[in-house]
Structures are given as structure tokens and as C-alpha cells.
Design a protein around this motif. Structure first.
Motif, PDB file in Angstrom:
ATOM      1  N   SER A 173      20.401   9.869  34.018  1.00 25.44           N
ATOM      2  CA  SER A 173      20.893   9.922  32.636  1.00 25.44           C
ATOM      3  C   SER A 173      20.736   8.573  31.948  1.00 25.44           C
ATOM      4  CB  SER A 173      22.368  10.356  32.616  1.00 25.44           C
ATOM      5  OG  SER A 173      23.175   9.445  33.334  1.00 25.44           O
ATOM      6  N   VAL A 174      20.922   7.496  32.702  1.00 25.49           N
ATOM      7  CA  VAL A 174      20.719   6.157  32.142  1.00 25.49           C
ATOM      8  C   VAL A 174      19.241   5.904  31.882  1.00 25.49           C
ATOM      9  CG1 VAL A 174      21.095   3.699  32.545  1.00 25.49           C
ATOM     10  CG2 VAL A 174      22.776   5.348  33.348  1.00 25.49           C
ATOM     11  N   LEU A 175      18.382   6.483  32.722  1.00 21.30           N
ATOM     12  CA  LEU A 175      16.944   6.377  32.475  1.00 21.30           C
ATOM     13  C   LEU A 175      16.586   6.994  31.128  1.00 21.30           C
ATOM     14  CD1 LEU A 175      14.190   5.525  33.657  1.00 21.30           C
ATOM     15  CD2 LEU A 175      14.020   7.809  34.649  1.00 21.30           C
ATOM     16  N   GLY A 176      17.275   8.075  30.760  1.00 19.72           N
ATOM     17  CA  GLY A 176      17.064   8.657  29.443  1.00 19.72           C
ATOM     18  C   GLY A 176      17.443   7.690  28.334  1.00 19.72           C
ATOM     19  N   LEU A 177      18.558   6.976  28.517  1.00 16.93           N
ATOM     20  CA  LEU A 177      18.926   5.944  27.544  1.00 16.93           C
ATOM     21  C   LEU A 177      17.876   4.842  27.496  1.00 16.93           C
ATOM     22  CD1 LEU A 177      22.772   5.524  28.228  1.00 16.93           C
ATOM     23  CD2 LEU A 177      21.644   6.955  26.515  1.00 16.93           C
ATOM     24  N   GLY A 255      19.773  16.566  30.439  1.00 11.40           N
ATOM     25  CA  GLY A 255      20.008  16.499  28.999  1.00 11.40           C
ATOM     26  C   GLY A 255      19.706  15.128  28.414  1.00 11.40           C
ATOM     27  N   TYR A 256      20.153  14.075  29.077  1.00 10.34           N
ATOM     28  CA  TYR A 256      19.935  12.733  28.531  1.00 10.34           C
ATOM     29  C   TYR A 256      18.490  12.284  28.696  1.00 10.34           C
ATOM     30  CZ  TYR A 256      24.804  11.878  27.405  1.00 10.34           C
ATOM     31  OH  TYR A 256      26.042  11.943  26.832  1.00 10.34           O
ATOM     32  N   VAL A 257      17.812  12.731  29.756  1.00 12.43           N
ATOM     33  CA  VAL A 257      16.378  12.417  29.875  1.00 12.43           C
ATOM     34  C   VAL A 257      15.597  13.106  28.764  1.00 12.43           C
ATOM     35  CG1 VAL A 257      14.324  12.829  31.277  1.00 12.43           C
ATOM     36  CG2 VAL A 257      16.338  11.879  32.327  1.00 12.43           C
ATOM     37  N   ALA A 258      15.922  14.372  28.504  1.00 10.18           N
ATOM     38  CA  ALA A 258      15.235  15.096  27.433  1.00 10.18           C
ATOM     39  C   ALA A 258      15.497  14.438  26.080  1.00 10.18           C
ATOM     40  CB  ALA A 258      15.699  16.554  27.416  1.00 10.18           C
ATOM     41  N   LEU A 259      16.739  14.036  25.839  1.00  7.62           N
ATOM     42  CA  LEU A 259      17.070  13.379  24.578  1.00  7.62           C
ATOM     43  C   LEU A 259      16.334  12.042  24.449  1.00  7.62           C
ATOM     44  CD1 LEU A 259      18.780  13.235  21.998  1.00  7.62           C
ATOM     45  CD2 LEU A 259      20.596  12.175  23.355  1.00  7.62           C
ATOM     46  N   GLY A 260      16.319  11.262  25.528  1.00 12.81           N
ATOM     47  CA  GLY A 260      15.614   9.985  25.491  1.00 12.81           C
ATOM     48  C   GLY A 260      14.125  10.163  25.293  1.00 12.81           C
TER      49      GLY A 260
END
Length: 280
Positions: A173-177, A255-260
Motif C-alpha cells: 500500500s505504501v508502494l502505491g503512495l 486499492g492503494y497500488v491501483a490508486l497510485g
């Protein structure tokens, strides 16, 4: 027998033999090349890697010895949670800064356009480079964890499979950020101070389980931190977590990877339209 002179109409020759066409490289070849590049950087510049470990251990030493003088028994009672949280924080910083720092370096070196011109696309290359950095960060953070345990004399449960799965999904998830931050870096270039400030926000996210606020579990690191604490302190195994807990961890990571990824694509395309892709 005389050799026939090669005519211009003859098919091109390759190292594999006459008339063979070059093989198309796939994502497997890209991933292998990126991982090998990261390995070479780690081997050729060991002083930098060792320096990162030393700096991380220095800050833990300040936290541990300084806190023991000030807080005494209160620190000892919460030391296990501090070590687990610090371990996750080092992983998170490595995953987050991997893409943004790498892109900032490529911009300074003037080599960013090469990534954009690859047949794979800019975003997949950046994502795989971030994954390679995570592998490297796992190695260094594991060394840091071992030294922290030795310094503090703390005993932790170390179920390898559970730690790897939970920690990996937590920092994905941090990778997405990091992807989103990398896209913003391409667009605005000099935003290093803001990116560094966000790293300290990870401390709040990792400490979120202590706040016992239900909505915070949907933020990056928060839910993963709670599960990792249970795994390394209480010895909970991966299959002992409920399906809802594991499913939420996977959903947050995806979710956060997709968003990033979406933010990265938007920012890089806007940089192309504005003609500032290679500016510095």
C-alpha cells in the motif's frame, strides 16, 4: 567451395544463427533486468547500503537508550511493540522512497526519457523498480531487526511465512503512495521536502492500532501493523487470522497500488502535454 556473398535482401543474422529473428523481451526479462540492476547497485556501492543500516540503528539506539533513561520500566513494557513498529517503518520508508527518489535521480541525470520510450511503458518500469527496491529493503530491514533484538535483549516470535506475507502486503500500500509521489515528482520536480515529511506520517499510521479508531484501519500500514504486532508478539500464524482480516489487508494493498498507478499515469501524461517531462 566458395562462400556466397551476402545480399542486401537476405534476412538479418543474429547471434542465434543465420536468419533467426530477435526474440521479443517480455515482462519476465524486464523484471530480471531490474532485479539484477538493483543487485549490482547494492554490490558496487556497499558503503551506501551499510550507511543506511547504520543510520537506522543509530536512531533506534537513541530511541532505546534515551527512552530507557527517561521512561524506564514504561519503555520496557512496550519495547516489543516499538521494535515491531520500527521494523515496519524501515520497510515502509524503503518502499515509499524507492520510486520517488529514483525518478528524482533520473530527472537529474537526464535519463528519464529512456524509461518513457521503453516498449513496456513508464509506469510498469517504475513499478518493477519499486518492487526490486522492496526486495533490497527486506534484506537491510531484516539485518536491522536482528541487531535491534540483540541490543534490547527482547524475545520475539518470528513465524517467517506470516511475517513475509503480512509485511509485504502492508508495504505494498505504501508502494502505491510511492507511485503517486513519483508521478508528482515527474510533474513538479523539486518536492523532496514534502516527500520526506510524509515519511514521518508513517509513524502515525503504524501506531494507529493503539488509537483504536475503526476507520483508520483502511489507511495504509494501519491494519497491517496490527496484524504484524499480533504475529511477532503473540505468535499468531497467518492461518489463524480471520478471512475478513486477511481479505481487508489484500484489498487495502490492491486499492492503494491501483490508486497510485492511476495518479502516476495522469501526472506523467500531463507532464508530456506540458512539455516538462525532461526539464529539471
Amino acid at each position: 567451395m566458395t562462400a556466397r556473398r551476402r545480399d542486401a535482401s537476405d534476412p538479418p543474422r543474429t547471434a542465434g544463427g543465420a536468419g533467426e529473428t530477435p526474440r521479443t523481451a517480455g515482462y519476465y526479462h524486464l523484471a530480471r533486468a531490474v532485479l539484477y540492476r538493483e543487485f549490482l547497485i547494492f554490490v558496487r556501492y556497499p558503503a551506501n547500503a551499510i550507511g543506511g543500516i547504520v543510520v537506522s540503528l543509530f536512531f533506534f539506539g537513541v530511541l532505546f537508550y534515551g527512552g530507557r533513561m527517561v521512561a524506564g520500566q514504561a519503555l520496557t513494557d512496550s519495547l516489543e511493540g516499538i521494535i515491531v513498529g520500527y521494523f515496519l517503518w524501515t520497510l515502509s520508508v524503503g518502499a515509499y522512497s524507492s520510486i520517488s527518489n529514483d525518478i528524482a535521480s533520473e530527472v537529474q541525470w537526464g535519463t528519464l526519457e529512456r524509461h518513457v520510450m521503453t516498449p513496456f511503458g513508464f509506469a510498469p518500469v517504475a513499478l518493477l523498480k519499486g518492487v526490486a527496491k522492496i526486495v533490497r529493503t527486506f534484506v537491510t530491514s531484516t539485518i536491522i531487526l536482528a541487531v535491534m533484538i540483540a541490543i534490547s535483549g527482547t524475545t520475539l516470535e518470528l513465524p517467517l511465512l506470516t511475517i513475509v506475507v503480512v509485511a509485504t502486503l502492508s508495504i505494498v500500500s505504501v508502494l502505491g503512495l510511492g507511485l503517486a509521489a513519483g508521478g508528482v515528482t515527474v510533474l513538479y520536480k523539486q518536492i523532496g521536502n514534502w516527500l520526506n515529511l510524509l515519511q514521518f506520517g508513517f509513524i502515525v499510521l503504524i501506531s494507529a492500532p493503539a488509537f483504536d479508531l475503526g476507520w483508520m484501519r483502511y489507511l495504509p500500514l494501519a491494519h497491517g501493523s496490527a496484524l504484524l504486532q499480533r504475529a511477532m508478539i503473540d505468535g499468531t500464524r497467518l492461518w489463524e487470522f480471520t478471512p475478513i482480516e486477511v481479505g481487508l489487508l489484500v484489498a487495502i494493498a490492491a486499492g492503494y497500488v491501483a490508486l497510485g498507478y492511476v495518479v502516476f499515469q495522469y501526472a506523467t501524461r500531463r507532464a508530456r502535454r506540458l512539455g516538462v517531462l525532461g526539464d529539471y
